[in-house]
Design an enzyme around this catalytic site. Sequence first.
Site, short mmCIF file in Angstrom:
data_model
loop_
_atom_site.label_atom_id
_atom_site.label_comp_id
_atom_site.label_asym_id
_atom_site.label_seq_id
_atom_site.Cartn_x
_atom_site.Cartn_y
_atom_site.Cartn_z
CG HIS A 179 -2.01 0.97 1.22
ND1 HIS A 179 -1.80 2.32 1.30
CD2 HIS A 179 -3.35 0.81 1.12
CE1 HIS A 179 -2.97 2.95 1.26
NE2 HIS A 179 -3.93 2.04 1.15
NE ARG A 228 -2.66 7.65 -1.54
CZ ARG A 228 -2.75 6.50 -2.18
NH1 ARG A 228 -2.64 6.45 -3.49
NH2 ARG A 228 -2.94 5.37 -1.52
#
Length: 534
Positions: free
Chosen positions: A320, A340
Amino acid sequence: MYQYTDEQLESMKKVEASRQERFGKTLARMSAEEKEQVLASFHPDYIDSAYEELKVGPNKGGKVLHELADLLQGRSRVLDMEIDLSNPDYDVDVLVIGGGGAGSSAAIEAHERGANVMIVTKLRLGDANTAMAEGGIQAADKPNDSPAQHYLDAFGGGHFKNKPELLYKLVTKAPEAILWLNKLGVMFDKEEDGTMVTTHGGGTSRKRMHACRDYSGSEIMRTLRDEVFNRKITVVDFTSAIELIKDTEGKAAGAVLMNMETKEILVARAKTVVIATGGAGRLHYQGFPTSNHYGATADGLVLGYRAGAKLLYPETLQYHPTGAAEPTQIYGALVTEKVRSLGAQLVNKDGEAFMNPLETRDVTASSIIRECKERGNGIKTTDGEGVWLDTPLIEMIGGEGTIEKRIPAMLRMFGKYGIDIRKEPILVYPTLHYQNGGLDIASDGMTSVENLYVAGEAVGGIHGTNRLMGNSLLDIIVFGRNAGQSAGEKYKTVEVKELTLSHVQSFQKELEDAGIASNMPSPRLLPDYRRKDN
Ligand code: MEZ
Protein backbone atom coordinates in the site's frame (compact mmCIF):
# COMPACT_ATOMS: atom_id res chain seq x y z
CA MET A 1 4.29 13.50 21.42
CA TYR A 2 6.24 13.21 18.23
CA GLN A 3 9.24 15.53 17.84
CA TYR A 4 10.12 16.22 14.22
CA THR A 5 13.80 16.30 13.36
CA ASP A 6 15.29 19.58 12.12
CA GLU A 7 15.53 18.12 8.62
CA GLN A 8 11.87 17.10 8.67
CA LEU A 9 10.82 20.55 9.93
CA GLU A 10 12.81 22.29 7.24
CA SER A 11 11.24 20.11 4.56
CA MET A 12 7.77 20.62 6.03
CA LYS A 13 8.23 24.37 5.63
CA LYS A 14 8.81 23.83 1.89
CA VAL A 15 5.60 21.77 1.70
CA GLU A 16 3.69 24.57 3.39
CA ALA A 17 5.27 27.19 1.12
CA SER A 18 4.25 25.39 -2.08
CA ARG A 19 0.75 24.38 -0.90
CA GLN A 20 -1.18 27.35 -2.27
CA GLU A 21 0.39 26.95 -5.68
CA ARG A 22 -0.31 23.21 -5.77
CA PHE A 23 -3.91 23.66 -4.56
CA GLY A 24 -6.45 22.78 -7.26
CA LYS A 25 -3.83 21.41 -9.65
CA THR A 26 -4.16 17.83 -10.93
CA LEU A 27 -1.00 16.15 -12.08
CA ALA A 28 -1.12 14.22 -15.36
CA ARG A 29 -1.55 10.44 -15.28
CA MET A 30 1.40 8.34 -16.41
CA SER A 31 1.42 6.69 -19.81
CA ALA A 32 1.34 2.88 -20.01
CA GLU A 33 5.08 2.91 -20.83
CA GLU A 34 5.92 5.11 -17.86
CA LYS A 35 3.96 2.83 -15.58
CA GLU A 36 5.68 -0.28 -16.88
CA GLN A 37 9.05 1.34 -16.41
CA VAL A 38 8.51 2.44 -12.84
CA LEU A 39 7.05 -0.95 -11.91
CA ALA A 40 9.90 -2.92 -13.44
CA SER A 41 12.53 -0.77 -11.76
CA PHE A 42 11.01 -0.13 -8.33
CA HIS A 43 8.16 -2.46 -7.44
CA PRO A 44 9.26 -5.05 -4.86
CA ASP A 45 7.57 -7.83 -6.89
CA TYR A 46 10.29 -7.32 -9.51
CA ILE A 47 13.23 -8.03 -7.20
CA ASP A 48 14.39 -11.45 -8.42
CA SER A 49 16.61 -12.16 -5.44
CA ALA A 50 13.57 -12.06 -3.13
CA TYR A 51 12.17 -15.16 -4.82
CA GLU A 52 12.87 -18.84 -5.12
CA GLU A 53 11.49 -21.77 -7.04
CA LEU A 54 9.21 -24.22 -5.27
CA LYS A 55 10.62 -27.74 -5.31
CA VAL A 56 7.43 -29.63 -4.42
CA GLY A 57 3.66 -29.45 -4.56
CA PRO A 58 1.11 -28.29 -7.11
CA ASN A 59 3.14 -25.18 -8.02
CA LYS A 60 6.47 -27.00 -8.32
CA GLY A 61 8.74 -24.89 -10.52
CA GLY A 62 6.81 -21.69 -9.80
CA LYS A 63 8.38 -18.82 -7.86
CA VAL A 64 7.34 -17.43 -4.51
CA LEU A 65 8.98 -15.14 -1.96
CA HIS A 66 11.50 -16.89 0.30
CA GLU A 67 9.35 -16.34 3.39
CA LEU A 68 6.41 -18.13 1.80
CA ALA A 69 8.57 -20.90 0.32
CA ASP A 70 9.91 -21.63 3.82
CA LEU A 71 6.37 -22.24 5.02
CA LEU A 72 5.00 -24.05 1.99
CA GLN A 73 8.01 -26.38 2.22
CA GLY A 74 8.19 -26.34 6.01
CA ARG A 75 7.44 -29.13 8.45
CA SER A 76 3.81 -29.94 9.18
CA ARG A 77 3.00 -29.56 12.87
CA VAL A 78 1.06 -32.85 12.85
CA LEU A 79 3.97 -35.03 11.74
CA ASP A 80 5.27 -35.41 15.27
CA MET A 81 1.87 -35.99 16.85
CA GLU A 82 -0.26 -39.02 17.56
CA ILE A 83 -3.72 -37.98 16.39
CA ASP A 84 -6.77 -40.16 16.75
CA LEU A 85 -9.01 -39.32 13.81
CA SER A 86 -11.59 -41.99 14.63
CA ASN A 87 -13.34 -40.05 17.34
CA PRO A 88 -13.68 -36.39 16.27
CA ASP A 89 -14.23 -33.65 18.84
CA TYR A 90 -16.50 -31.79 16.44
CA ASP A 91 -18.67 -33.12 13.63
CA VAL A 92 -20.25 -30.46 11.42
CA ASP A 93 -21.63 -29.88 7.93
CA VAL A 94 -19.53 -26.81 7.13
CA LEU A 95 -16.27 -25.97 8.84
CA VAL A 96 -15.15 -22.38 8.28
CA ILE A 97 -11.49 -21.71 9.07
CA GLY A 98 -11.04 -18.01 9.81
CA GLY A 99 -13.20 -15.47 11.60
CA GLY A 100 -12.90 -12.37 9.44
CA GLY A 101 -15.32 -10.90 6.94
CA ALA A 102 -15.10 -13.72 4.41
CA GLY A 103 -15.41 -16.47 7.03
CA SER A 104 -18.34 -14.77 8.73
CA SER A 105 -20.15 -14.15 5.43
CA ALA A 106 -19.61 -17.79 4.44
CA ALA A 107 -20.87 -19.02 7.80
CA ILE A 108 -24.00 -16.83 7.62
CA GLU A 109 -24.91 -18.06 4.13
CA ALA A 110 -24.25 -21.74 4.94
CA HIS A 111 -26.31 -21.38 8.11
CA GLU A 112 -29.09 -19.79 6.06
CA ARG A 113 -29.15 -23.01 4.02
CA GLY A 114 -29.69 -25.15 7.09
CA ALA A 115 -26.11 -26.31 7.64
CA ASN A 116 -24.61 -27.02 11.03
CA VAL A 117 -21.75 -24.53 10.76
CA MET A 118 -18.69 -24.03 12.92
CA ILE A 119 -16.17 -21.18 12.68
CA VAL A 120 -12.71 -21.81 14.06
CA THR A 121 -10.51 -18.77 14.51
CA LYS A 122 -7.05 -18.46 16.00
CA LEU A 123 -7.78 -15.16 17.73
CA ARG A 124 -11.30 -13.81 18.28
CA LEU A 125 -14.12 -13.48 15.78
CA GLY A 126 -13.35 -10.28 13.90
CA ASP A 127 -9.61 -10.14 14.58
CA ALA A 128 -8.89 -9.87 10.90
CA ASN A 129 -7.75 -7.62 8.08
CA THR A 130 -11.42 -6.90 7.42
CA ALA A 131 -11.68 -4.93 10.64
CA MET A 132 -8.58 -2.95 9.72
CA ALA A 133 -9.77 -1.88 6.27
CA GLU A 134 -10.49 1.80 6.26
CA GLY A 135 -11.34 3.47 2.98
CA GLY A 136 -14.34 1.61 1.64
CA ILE A 137 -15.98 -0.95 -0.58
CA GLN A 138 -16.55 -0.61 -4.32
CA ALA A 139 -19.87 -1.24 -6.06
CA ALA A 140 -21.19 0.20 -9.31
CA ASP A 141 -24.67 1.15 -8.16
CA LYS A 142 -24.97 4.76 -9.30
CA PRO A 143 -26.74 5.83 -12.52
CA ASN A 144 -23.48 6.98 -14.17
CA ASP A 145 -21.78 3.65 -13.50
CA SER A 146 -22.13 -0.02 -14.38
CA PRO A 147 -20.61 -3.39 -13.45
CA ALA A 148 -19.05 -3.40 -16.92
CA GLN A 149 -17.22 -0.16 -16.10
CA HIS A 150 -16.17 -1.61 -12.75
CA TYR A 151 -14.91 -4.73 -14.55
CA LEU A 152 -12.78 -2.68 -16.95
CA ASP A 153 -11.22 -0.64 -14.13
CA ALA A 154 -10.34 -3.74 -12.08
CA PHE A 155 -9.13 -5.65 -15.15
CA GLY A 156 -6.79 -2.82 -16.17
CA GLY A 157 -5.63 -2.33 -12.58
CA GLY A 158 -4.97 -6.07 -12.32
CA HIS A 159 -2.80 -5.96 -15.48
CA PHE A 160 -5.43 -8.00 -17.37
CA LYS A 161 -4.51 -11.09 -15.35
CA ASN A 162 -7.77 -11.34 -13.35
CA LYS A 163 -9.62 -14.63 -13.81
CA PRO A 164 -12.54 -13.38 -15.93
CA GLU A 165 -15.25 -15.52 -14.33
CA LEU A 166 -14.20 -14.44 -10.82
CA LEU A 167 -13.98 -10.77 -11.71
CA TYR A 168 -17.37 -11.00 -13.44
CA LYS A 169 -18.87 -12.40 -10.26
CA LEU A 170 -17.17 -9.72 -8.14
CA VAL A 171 -18.55 -6.76 -10.07
CA THR A 172 -22.00 -8.11 -10.92
CA LYS A 173 -22.69 -9.17 -7.31
CA ALA A 174 -21.33 -5.91 -5.88
CA PRO A 175 -24.57 -3.88 -5.74
CA GLU A 176 -26.30 -6.83 -4.05
CA ALA A 177 -23.45 -7.04 -1.52
CA ILE A 178 -24.00 -3.40 -0.53
CA LEU A 179 -27.73 -3.95 -0.14
CA TRP A 180 -27.09 -7.09 1.95
CA LEU A 181 -24.73 -5.21 4.27
CA ASN A 182 -27.06 -2.23 4.47
CA LYS A 183 -29.91 -4.55 5.44
CA LEU A 184 -27.78 -6.27 8.07
CA GLY A 185 -27.18 -2.86 9.62
CA VAL A 186 -23.93 -1.42 8.26
CA MET A 187 -24.02 2.36 8.76
CA PHE A 188 -22.81 3.56 5.36
CA ASP A 189 -22.14 7.25 4.79
CA LYS A 190 -25.28 8.69 3.25
CA GLU A 191 -26.56 12.01 2.00
CA GLU A 192 -29.60 13.58 3.71
CA ASP A 193 -31.88 11.91 1.16
CA GLY A 194 -30.43 8.46 1.88
CA THR A 195 -28.22 8.24 -1.22
CA MET A 196 -24.90 6.56 -0.49
CA VAL A 197 -21.88 8.88 -0.52
CA THR A 198 -19.29 7.56 -2.99
CA THR A 199 -15.73 8.63 -3.81
CA HIS A 200 -12.93 7.69 -6.19
CA GLY A 201 -10.11 5.27 -5.41
CA GLY A 202 -6.85 4.80 -7.30
CA GLY A 203 -7.60 3.52 -10.80
CA THR A 204 -11.38 4.01 -10.70
CA SER A 205 -13.17 5.80 -13.53
CA ARG A 206 -16.31 6.44 -11.45
CA LYS A 207 -16.96 7.38 -7.84
CA ARG A 208 -18.05 3.99 -6.48
CA MET A 209 -16.31 3.72 -3.10
CA HIS A 210 -18.94 3.32 -0.38
CA ALA A 211 -17.62 3.96 3.09
CA CYS A 212 -18.37 4.25 6.77
CA ARG A 213 -16.14 7.26 7.48
CA ASP A 214 -12.66 5.62 7.51
CA TYR A 215 -13.86 2.80 9.75
CA SER A 216 -15.45 0.89 6.86
CA GLY A 217 -13.99 -2.53 7.64
CA SER A 218 -14.52 -2.21 11.34
CA GLU A 219 -18.18 -1.30 10.82
CA ILE A 220 -18.70 -4.15 8.36
CA MET A 221 -17.02 -6.60 10.72
CA ARG A 222 -19.10 -5.36 13.66
CA THR A 223 -22.26 -6.08 11.72
CA LEU A 224 -21.18 -9.51 10.46
CA ARG A 225 -20.02 -10.53 13.93
CA ASP A 226 -23.41 -9.54 15.37
CA GLU A 227 -25.15 -11.61 12.72
CA VAL A 228 -22.98 -14.66 13.47
CA PHE A 229 -23.76 -14.30 17.18
CA ASN A 230 -27.46 -13.63 16.56
CA ARG A 231 -27.69 -16.85 14.57
CA LYS A 232 -25.88 -18.69 17.37
CA ILE A 233 -23.35 -20.12 14.94
CA THR A 234 -20.69 -22.07 16.86
CA VAL A 235 -17.45 -20.09 17.13
CA VAL A 236 -14.35 -21.81 18.50
CA ASP A 237 -11.91 -19.01 19.18
CA PHE A 238 -8.22 -18.93 20.11
CA THR A 239 -7.93 -22.15 18.12
CA SER A 240 -5.95 -22.64 14.90
CA ALA A 241 -6.40 -25.09 12.10
CA ILE A 242 -2.95 -26.65 11.74
CA GLU A 243 -3.73 -29.19 8.99
CA LEU A 244 -6.59 -30.16 6.73
CA ILE A 245 -7.99 -33.65 7.03
CA LYS A 246 -9.11 -35.58 3.96
CA ASP A 247 -11.14 -38.74 3.65
CA THR A 248 -9.95 -41.90 1.95
CA GLU A 249 -11.45 -40.65 -1.33
CA GLY A 250 -9.13 -37.62 -1.21
CA LYS A 251 -11.88 -35.12 -0.41
CA ALA A 252 -11.55 -32.40 2.21
CA ALA A 253 -13.20 -33.67 5.38
CA GLY A 254 -12.18 -31.49 8.30
CA ALA A 255 -9.15 -30.10 10.09
CA VAL A 256 -6.76 -30.74 12.95
CA LEU A 257 -7.14 -27.88 15.42
CA MET A 258 -4.81 -26.59 18.09
CA ASN A 259 -5.92 -24.53 21.07
CA MET A 260 -3.58 -21.55 21.09
CA GLU A 261 -3.44 -21.34 24.88
CA THR A 262 -3.37 -24.96 26.07
CA LYS A 263 -1.94 -26.47 22.83
CA GLU A 264 -4.62 -29.15 23.10
CA ILE A 265 -5.17 -30.93 19.78
CA LEU A 266 -8.73 -31.37 18.56
CA VAL A 267 -10.22 -33.00 15.50
CA ALA A 268 -13.03 -31.44 13.49
CA ARG A 269 -14.80 -33.62 10.94
CA ALA A 270 -16.77 -31.79 8.28
CA LYS A 271 -18.60 -32.47 5.05
CA THR A 272 -17.25 -29.29 3.49
CA VAL A 273 -14.45 -26.94 4.52
CA VAL A 274 -14.07 -23.23 3.77
CA ILE A 275 -10.62 -21.67 4.12
CA ALA A 276 -11.00 -17.96 4.98
CA THR A 277 -7.72 -17.33 6.74
CA GLY A 278 -6.88 -13.98 5.14
CA GLY A 279 -3.50 -12.55 4.20
CA ALA A 280 0.19 -12.73 4.93
CA GLY A 281 1.42 -9.29 5.98
CA ARG A 282 2.88 -10.62 9.20
CA LEU A 283 5.40 -12.61 7.19
CA HIS A 284 6.96 -9.18 6.52
CA TYR A 285 8.07 -10.07 3.01
CA GLN A 286 11.33 -8.37 2.03
CA GLY A 287 11.47 -6.74 5.47
CA PHE A 288 8.46 -4.48 4.86
CA PRO A 289 6.31 -3.27 7.75
CA THR A 290 2.65 -4.16 7.42
CA SER A 291 -0.84 -2.79 7.81
CA ASN A 292 -2.15 -6.28 8.60
CA HIS A 293 -3.51 -7.75 11.85
CA TYR A 294 -1.38 -10.12 13.92
CA GLY A 295 -2.84 -13.32 12.56
CA ALA A 296 -2.03 -12.63 8.90
CA THR A 297 0.52 -15.41 8.35
CA ALA A 298 -0.69 -17.18 5.17
CA ASP A 299 -1.88 -20.27 7.08
CA GLY A 300 -4.64 -21.11 4.62
CA LEU A 301 -2.23 -21.10 1.69
CA VAL A 302 -0.02 -23.62 3.48
CA LEU A 303 -2.88 -25.90 4.49
CA GLY A 304 -4.49 -25.81 1.07
CA TYR A 305 -1.18 -26.34 -0.73
CA ARG A 306 -0.26 -29.42 1.29
CA ALA A 307 -3.72 -30.80 0.56
CA GLY A 308 -3.08 -30.44 -3.17
CA ALA A 309 -4.73 -27.11 -4.05
CA LYS A 310 -2.93 -24.93 -6.56
CA LEU A 311 -1.86 -21.35 -5.94
CA LEU A 312 -2.48 -18.59 -8.46
CA TYR A 313 -0.19 -15.51 -8.56
CA PRO A 314 1.37 -16.21 -5.14
CA GLU A 315 4.32 -14.10 -6.28
CA THR A 316 2.35 -10.84 -6.37
CA LEU A 317 1.93 -8.74 -3.24
CA GLN A 318 0.42 -5.37 -2.67
CA TYR A 319 2.49 -2.68 -0.98
CA HIS A 320 0.00 0.00 0.00
CA PRO A 321 1.57 3.31 -1.03
CA THR A 322 0.82 5.08 2.21
CA GLY A 323 1.81 3.32 5.38
CA ALA A 324 2.65 5.67 8.26
CA ALA A 325 6.41 6.38 8.16
CA GLU A 326 6.43 8.42 11.38
CA PRO A 327 6.04 8.21 14.30
CA THR A 328 7.80 4.90 14.73
CA GLN A 329 5.07 3.60 17.05
CA ILE A 330 2.70 3.34 14.08
CA TYR A 331 5.30 2.48 11.44
CA GLY A 332 3.54 0.65 8.60
CA ALA A 333 0.00 1.33 9.83
CA LEU A 334 -2.50 2.04 7.09
CA VAL A 335 -3.08 5.61 5.99
CA THR A 336 -6.17 5.07 3.93
CA GLU A 337 -6.20 5.79 0.22
CA LYS A 338 -9.31 7.85 0.98
CA VAL A 339 -6.92 10.55 2.20
CA ARG A 340 -5.76 10.86 -1.41
CA SER A 341 -9.30 10.44 -2.76
CA LEU A 342 -10.21 13.53 -0.73
CA GLY A 343 -7.39 15.56 -2.27
CA ALA A 344 -4.13 15.02 -0.36
CA GLN A 345 -1.10 15.12 -2.65
CA LEU A 346 2.16 13.17 -2.49
CA VAL A 347 4.98 15.68 -2.05
CA ASN A 348 8.74 15.25 -1.91
CA LYS A 349 11.33 16.81 0.40
CA ASP A 350 11.46 19.98 -1.70
CA GLY A 351 7.72 20.56 -1.55
CA GLU A 352 7.04 19.27 -5.08
CA ALA A 353 4.02 17.11 -5.89
CA PHE A 354 5.71 14.35 -7.88
CA MET A 355 2.80 12.27 -9.20
CA ASN A 356 -0.94 12.03 -9.58
CA PRO A 357 -1.89 10.49 -6.21
CA LEU A 358 -4.64 8.30 -7.66
CA GLU A 359 -2.59 6.08 -9.92
CA THR A 360 -3.13 2.37 -9.15
CA ARG A 361 -1.47 1.19 -5.95
CA ASP A 362 1.43 -0.67 -7.50
CA VAL A 363 2.37 2.34 -9.63
CA THR A 364 1.98 4.76 -6.72
CA ALA A 365 4.05 2.64 -4.33
CA SER A 366 6.78 2.22 -6.96
CA SER A 367 6.84 5.95 -7.66
CA ILE A 368 7.28 6.72 -3.95
CA ILE A 369 10.12 4.22 -3.73
CA ARG A 370 11.73 5.81 -6.83
CA GLU A 371 11.36 9.29 -5.36
CA CYS A 372 13.25 8.15 -2.27
CA LYS A 373 15.75 5.61 -3.61
CA GLU A 374 16.67 6.92 -7.05
CA ARG A 375 15.95 10.61 -6.95
CA GLY A 376 17.07 11.17 -3.37
CA ASN A 377 13.94 13.20 -2.66
CA GLY A 378 12.76 11.32 0.40
CA ILE A 379 12.74 12.59 3.96
CA LYS A 380 14.72 10.64 6.59
CA THR A 381 12.55 8.96 9.21
CA THR A 382 13.23 6.89 12.33
CA ASP A 383 12.85 3.63 10.39
CA GLY A 384 14.03 4.64 6.90
CA GLU A 385 12.58 7.34 4.73
CA GLY A 386 9.30 8.64 3.41
CA VAL A 387 7.48 11.33 1.46
CA TRP A 388 4.84 13.82 2.59
CA LEU A 389 1.14 13.26 2.22
CA ASP A 390 -0.19 16.80 2.27
CA THR A 391 -3.40 16.38 4.28
CA PRO A 392 -4.21 20.07 4.95
CA LEU A 393 -5.19 20.29 1.27
CA ILE A 394 -8.27 18.21 2.13
CA GLU A 395 -9.68 21.02 4.25
CA MET A 396 -8.82 23.57 1.57
CA ILE A 397 -10.72 21.52 -1.02
CA GLY A 398 -13.63 20.19 1.01
CA GLY A 399 -13.93 22.94 3.60
CA GLU A 400 -13.21 23.09 7.28
CA GLY A 401 -14.36 19.98 9.12
CA THR A 402 -13.94 17.60 6.15
CA ILE A 403 -11.18 15.61 7.84
CA GLU A 404 -13.12 15.23 11.09
CA LYS A 405 -16.18 14.14 9.15
CA ARG A 406 -14.69 11.87 6.48
CA ILE A 407 -11.49 10.46 7.98
CA PRO A 408 -11.81 10.67 11.78
CA ALA A 409 -9.72 7.53 12.32
CA MET A 410 -6.75 9.20 10.64
CA LEU A 411 -7.23 12.35 12.69
CA ARG A 412 -7.16 10.23 15.84
CA MET A 413 -4.31 7.93 14.85
CA PHE A 414 -1.94 10.85 14.31
CA GLY A 415 -3.55 13.04 16.97
CA LYS A 416 -2.37 10.59 19.64
CA TYR A 417 1.16 11.70 18.84
CA GLY A 418 0.37 15.41 18.74
CA ILE A 419 0.18 15.56 14.93
CA ASP A 420 -2.85 17.48 13.67
CA ILE A 421 -3.32 16.28 10.09
CA ARG A 422 -5.66 19.22 9.39
CA LYS A 423 -2.68 21.52 9.81
CA GLU A 424 0.42 19.41 9.14
CA PRO A 425 1.28 16.95 6.37
CA ILE A 426 2.25 13.41 7.39
CA LEU A 427 5.13 11.16 6.42
CA VAL A 428 4.32 7.96 4.53
CA TYR A 429 6.06 5.04 2.82
CA PRO A 430 4.75 1.81 1.24
CA THR A 431 3.65 -0.91 3.64
CA LEU A 432 2.85 -4.58 2.98
CA HIS A 433 -0.92 -4.58 2.70
CA TYR A 434 -2.41 -7.38 0.63
CA GLN A 435 -1.72 -10.72 -0.96
CA ASN A 436 -2.97 -10.45 -4.54
CA GLY A 437 -2.47 -14.16 -5.13
CA GLY A 438 -3.72 -17.18 -3.24
CA LEU A 439 -5.53 -20.47 -3.74
CA ASP A 440 -7.04 -21.02 -7.15
CA ILE A 441 -10.82 -21.46 -7.17
CA ALA A 442 -13.62 -22.04 -9.63
CA SER A 443 -16.48 -19.56 -9.60
CA ASP A 444 -18.41 -21.61 -7.02
CA GLY A 445 -15.47 -21.08 -4.65
CA MET A 446 -14.16 -24.67 -4.75
CA THR A 447 -10.49 -25.52 -5.20
CA SER A 448 -9.27 -28.52 -7.18
CA VAL A 449 -9.63 -30.49 -3.92
CA GLU A 450 -13.21 -31.71 -3.73
CA ASN A 451 -15.26 -30.07 -0.94
CA LEU A 452 -12.52 -27.55 -0.15
CA TYR A 453 -13.66 -23.96 -0.69
CA VAL A 454 -11.76 -20.71 -0.26
CA ALA A 455 -12.94 -17.13 0.26
CA GLY A 456 -11.40 -13.72 0.91
CA GLU A 457 -7.74 -12.79 0.80
CA ALA A 458 -6.65 -16.44 0.65
CA VAL A 459 -8.09 -16.63 -2.90
CA GLY A 460 -5.93 -15.83 -5.91
CA GLY A 461 -7.03 -14.57 -9.30
CA ILE A 462 -9.93 -12.22 -8.59
CA HIS A 463 -7.72 -9.13 -8.72
CA GLY A 464 -5.10 -10.26 -11.20
CA THR A 465 -1.69 -9.09 -10.07
CA ASN A 466 -2.78 -5.81 -8.48
CA ARG A 467 -5.98 -5.10 -6.59
CA LEU A 468 -7.79 -1.77 -6.64
CA MET A 469 -8.84 -0.07 -3.41
CA GLY A 470 -12.19 -1.22 -2.07
CA ASN A 471 -12.31 -4.42 -4.07
CA SER A 472 -11.11 -6.42 -1.08
CA LEU A 473 -13.96 -5.55 1.29
CA LEU A 474 -16.12 -6.32 -1.71
CA ASP A 475 -14.50 -9.67 -2.42
CA ILE A 476 -14.75 -10.90 1.16
CA ILE A 477 -18.51 -10.30 0.99
CA VAL A 478 -19.14 -11.57 -2.54
CA PHE A 479 -16.85 -14.59 -2.34
CA GLY A 480 -17.52 -15.23 1.35
CA ARG A 481 -21.22 -15.46 0.61
CA ASN A 482 -20.50 -17.43 -2.54
CA ALA A 483 -18.44 -20.07 -0.70
CA GLY A 484 -21.06 -20.27 2.06
CA GLN A 485 -23.85 -20.72 -0.47
CA SER A 486 -21.93 -23.43 -2.36
CA ALA A 487 -20.71 -25.31 0.72
CA GLY A 488 -24.15 -24.86 2.30
CA GLU A 489 -25.71 -26.78 -0.59
CA LYS A 490 -22.91 -29.23 -1.31
CA TYR A 491 -22.78 -30.76 2.17
CA LYS A 492 -26.27 -32.15 1.61
CA THR A 493 -24.88 -34.65 -0.91
CA VAL A 494 -21.62 -35.51 0.89
CA GLU A 495 -20.91 -38.76 2.66
CA VAL A 496 -17.57 -38.53 4.46
CA LYS A 497 -15.45 -41.68 4.32
CA GLU A 498 -12.70 -42.64 6.77
CA LEU A 499 -10.56 -39.66 7.83
CA THR A 500 -6.88 -39.59 6.95
CA LEU A 501 -3.77 -37.42 7.06
CA SER A 502 -1.93 -39.50 4.46
CA HIS A 503 -1.57 -36.47 2.18
CA VAL A 504 0.65 -34.88 4.83
CA GLN A 505 2.93 -37.90 4.88
CA SER A 506 3.05 -37.97 1.07
CA PHE A 507 3.96 -34.29 0.98
CA GLN A 508 6.71 -34.86 3.54
CA LYS A 509 8.09 -37.69 1.41
CA GLU A 510 8.08 -35.39 -1.62
CA LEU A 511 10.04 -32.85 0.43
CA GLU A 512 12.59 -35.44 1.53
CA ASP A 513 12.96 -36.76 -2.02
CA ALA A 514 13.67 -33.19 -3.12
CA GLY A 515 16.36 -32.90 -0.44
CA ILE A 516 14.43 -30.48 1.75
CA ALA A 517 14.72 -31.24 5.45
CA SER A 518 13.15 -28.18 7.04
CA ASN A 519 12.33 -27.99 10.73
CA MET A 520 10.34 -24.80 10.37
CA PRO A 521 6.91 -25.37 11.95
CA SER A 522 4.29 -24.73 9.32
CA PRO A 523 1.83 -23.01 9.28
CA ARG A 524 3.36 -20.10 11.18
CA LEU A 525 0.15 -19.10 13.09
CA LEU A 526 1.57 -15.97 14.72
CA PRO A 527 4.55 -13.70 14.08
CA ASP A 528 7.46 -13.81 16.50
CA TYR A 529 8.60 -10.33 17.55
CA ARG A 530 10.75 -11.48 20.46
CA ARG A 531 14.24 -10.06 20.45
CA LYS A 532 16.66 -12.64 19.15
CA ASP A 533 19.72 -11.30 21.01
CA ASN A 534 18.85 -12.34 24.59
O1 MEZ B 1 -9.16 -1.90 -0.21
C1 MEZ B 1 -8.28 -1.47 0.55
O2 MEZ B 1 -7.19 -2.01 0.69
C2 MEZ B 1 -8.54 -0.21 1.28
C3 MEZ B 1 -9.93 0.30 1.22
C4 MEZ B 1 -7.53 0.39 1.89
C5 MEZ B 1 -7.50 1.82 2.20
O3 MEZ B 1 -6.62 2.49 1.69
O4 MEZ B 1 -8.33 2.30 2.96
